[in-house]
Scaffold this active site. Sequence first.
Site, short mmCIF file in Angstrom:
data_model
loop_
_atom_site.label_atom_id
_atom_site.label_comp_id
_atom_site.label_asym_id
_atom_site.label_seq_id
_atom_site.Cartn_x
_atom_site.Cartn_y
_atom_site.Cartn_z
N SER A 210 0.84 -1.21 0.00
CA SER A 210 0.00 0.00 0.00
C SER A 210 0.87 1.26 0.00
O SER A 210 0.53 2.27 -0.64
CB SER A 210 -0.97 0.00 1.18
OG SER A 210 -0.28 0.27 2.38
N LEU B 100 11.31 -7.00 3.94
CA LEU B 100 11.61 -7.78 5.14
C LEU B 100 13.03 -8.31 5.25
O LEU B 100 13.43 -8.80 6.30
CB LEU B 100 10.60 -8.94 5.27
CG LEU B 100 9.15 -8.48 5.47
CD1 LEU B 100 8.23 -9.66 5.71
CD2 LEU B 100 9.03 -7.49 6.62
N HIS C 262 9.12 2.43 9.43
CA HIS C 262 8.85 1.40 10.45
C HIS C 262 7.54 1.77 11.16
O HIS C 262 7.33 2.93 11.52
CB HIS C 262 10.02 1.36 11.45
CG HIS C 262 9.86 0.25 12.45
ND1 HIS C 262 10.10 -1.06 12.15
CD2 HIS C 262 9.44 0.26 13.75
CE1 HIS C 262 9.86 -1.81 13.21
NE2 HIS C 262 9.45 -1.02 14.19
C1 GRF Z 1 4.24 -0.76 6.76
O1 GRF Z 1 3.47 -0.71 7.90
C2 GRF Z 1 5.65 -0.33 7.03
O2 GRF Z 1 5.76 0.50 8.12
C3 GRF Z 1 6.34 -1.63 7.33
O3 GRF Z 1 5.72 -2.57 6.51
C4 GRF Z 1 4.39 -2.17 6.23
C5 GRF Z 1 4.17 -2.27 4.78
O4 GRF Z 1 2.84 -2.05 4.43
N1 GRF Z 1 7.75 -1.50 7.13
P1 GRF Z 1 2.41 -2.01 2.91
O5 GRF Z 1 2.89 -3.30 2.28
O6 GRF Z 1 3.07 -0.83 2.31
O7 GRF Z 1 0.93 -1.90 2.93
#
Ligand code: GRF
Length: 293
Positions: free
Chosen positions: A112, A187, A206
Amino acid sequence: MFNKLQQRWKVGPLGLLLVITTFALGGSLCGFLGKRAIQLLEIDIPAIRIGLYILIITILWPFCVLAISIPLGQFTFFKQYLQKMGKRLFNKKQHHVNAPVPLAIFASGAGSNAANIIAFSQKPENKAAFRVALVVTNKPAAGVVDIARNAGIPLLLIEKEPFFTGGTYVDHLKELGIEWIILAGFLWKVPAQLVAAFPSRIVNIHPALLPDFGGKGMYGHHVHQAVLESGKTESGITIHYVDELYDHGAVILQAKCPIVEGETVSSLAEKIHALEHRHFPNLINQLVQNAKS
Ligand code: GRF
């Protein structure tokens, strides 16, 4: 060849002869004056002499050509010719300075944030300083894959071995002209080699207020769960530079949200996502803009 030049410069055969003569005489005059200037300066080191000579003739050339063009009746032609050259040079520089900077988004999940950053960069009214030139993922089934495809952005699927041991991807990113790397739910730990190749140019988001609730295994709902269990009354987001350690580099921005009575992991995740979407693209834009000027 002469016909082509006549068409290009919009002159007849005599005009062409006069223009070429002006170029030739102007060039000779420029060379002569350049040599005289170097003799007068009495510089002994050949490399400096050559460098200075090139500099002097580059500066003198337009003036010499203009001077010669007057008696040959070609002043108007050369005035316009030099103006055009100047404009072309200047505009190229402008274009380069204003061109959006290519960046890569690294993501392993739903994407997202990636979608939001891409949308920001593509809205003309934002006049974004960056463009998303590449989406990088380690998960072929991640939601971000479709997001990249639908947006027509090239996708790079990376593998563990070359990512952690070789420079393959660094070379690839450099070849594409990537200047910034944005981690949006990526990740894998970023290897030192990649950090070194993009100093202060890798930014992570984060979903908590670092330095608390960071480190290995702290991602997604694990973070929100830990925050709720800690009994804190607020959480938030941290946008920071990336170094060799998990969730460790210098903080660029933090934004907070309250934790209310009955808060759940999913309600908190929603609040955090809203904060991320509000701040992340703007901050990236600011960072890129500041680095440009
Ligand atoms: C987010 O909450 C970000 O802070 C963390 O991973 C999540 C990714 O969300 N590092 P998305 O895949 O961008 O919806």
